[in-house]
Design an enzyme around this catalytic site. Structure first.
Site, PDB file in Angstrom:
ATOM      1  N   GLU A  61       7.837  -4.341   0.171  1.00 60.72           N
ATOM      2  CA  GLU A  61       6.542  -3.929   0.706  1.00 60.72           C
ATOM      3  C   GLU A  61       6.643  -3.829   2.223  1.00 60.72           C
ATOM      4  O   GLU A  61       7.360  -4.609   2.861  1.00 60.72           O
ATOM      5  CB  GLU A  61       5.446  -4.932   0.318  1.00 60.72           C
ATOM      6  CG  GLU A  61       5.252  -5.138  -1.176  1.00 60.72           C
ATOM      7  CD  GLU A  61       4.570  -3.975  -1.858  1.00 60.72           C
ATOM      8  OE1 GLU A  61       4.146  -3.044  -1.139  1.00 60.72           O
ATOM      9  OE2 GLU A  61       4.484  -3.975  -3.102  1.00 60.72           O
ATOM     10  N   ASP A 102      -0.169   6.661 -18.337  1.00 62.57           N
ATOM     11  CA  ASP A 102      -0.897   5.587 -17.665  1.00 62.57           C
ATOM     12  C   ASP A 102      -1.075   5.890 -16.179  1.00 62.57           C
ATOM     13  O   ASP A 102      -2.097   5.546 -15.581  1.00 62.57           O
ATOM     14  CB  ASP A 102      -0.170   4.261 -17.855  1.00 62.57           C
ATOM     15  CG  ASP A 102      -1.063   3.060 -17.557  1.00 62.57           C
ATOM     16  OD1 ASP A 102      -2.264   3.111 -17.892  1.00 62.57           O
ATOM     17  OD2 ASP A 102      -0.558   2.075 -16.982  1.00 62.57           O
TER      18      ASP A 102
END
Length: 208
Positions: free
Chosen positions: A122, A147
């Site tokens: 991240e 999805d």
């Protein structure tokens, strides 16, 4: 006269010796140069084969995910090029453990028993950090793409309109910027990377 003949014979022998030495040197240089160029040629051949293998693997990955991405675009107007480009970036062309073992192409987070804790990167406070996250598990890449489309349509738990700009985009560039603005990824260059991948592999052809 005998002495002269001996001297001439010695000169002849010396000349032959020099010629022999020069011949050995020429042969040695020929072998060395030949071996050098062979190594260069062989290395280039290996690199070319590796590039060709990589190209085929990438093309195969695109061919595997494109039909479902196009089906989702035809029904829900999520650009196929965006879906494919995200799958490429998020799954490292389908080679990441999350994609290859758990069929999650998009790094979609999950909870409960149908998820796994994985290591991820991240971009936080101006630098990349390695952290842990819980990600959804799917039965197939096709399920993962479906999805992903649901996520674009339904948004997040806290903001159901989070990805509206992606769904209502009029081109893939706008959709890419919409993903970044919606916070899909922490990478500050996420939109530009998506656009670059789409251009490099002409993924915009799948939007037609």
């Amino acid at each position: 006269m005998a002495k002269r003949k001996r001297r001439s014979k010695n000169r002849h022998t010396g000349r032959n010796w020099i010629i022999s030495i020069l011949a050995v040197i020429v042969i040695f240089l020929g072998v060395y140069v030949g071996h050098h160029f062979y190594r260069i040629w062989n290395q280039q051949r290996i690199e070319q084969e590796a590039r060709e293998k990589d190209r085929r693997a990438k093309q195969l990955f695109i061919q595997q995910v494109a039909p479902e991405a196009q089906a989702m675009q035809n029904t829900y107007h999520v650009y196929a090029s965006i879906t494919i480009a995200q799958a490429i970036l998020e799954s490292q062309w389908g080679t990441s453990q999350l994609a290859s073992q758990y069929h999650n192409l998009f790094g979609i987070k999950g909870t409960g028993t149908n998820s796994r804790v994985m290591t991820t990167k991240e971009y936080i406070n101006g630098k990349w950090i390695v952290t842990k996250g819980r990600f959804r598990v799917y039965d197939s890449w096709s399920d993962s793409i479906k999805d992903h489309t649901r996520l674009m349509l339904n948004g997040t738990d806290t903001n159901q309109q989070n990805y509206d700009r992606v769904v209502h985009a009029t081109n893939y560039q706008e959709a890419a910027r919409g993903l970044q603005e919606a916070g899909y990824a922490t990478d500050p260059d996420y939109a530009q990377k998506l656009i670059s991948v789409i251009k490099a592999y002409k993924l915009y052809n799948y939007d037609k």
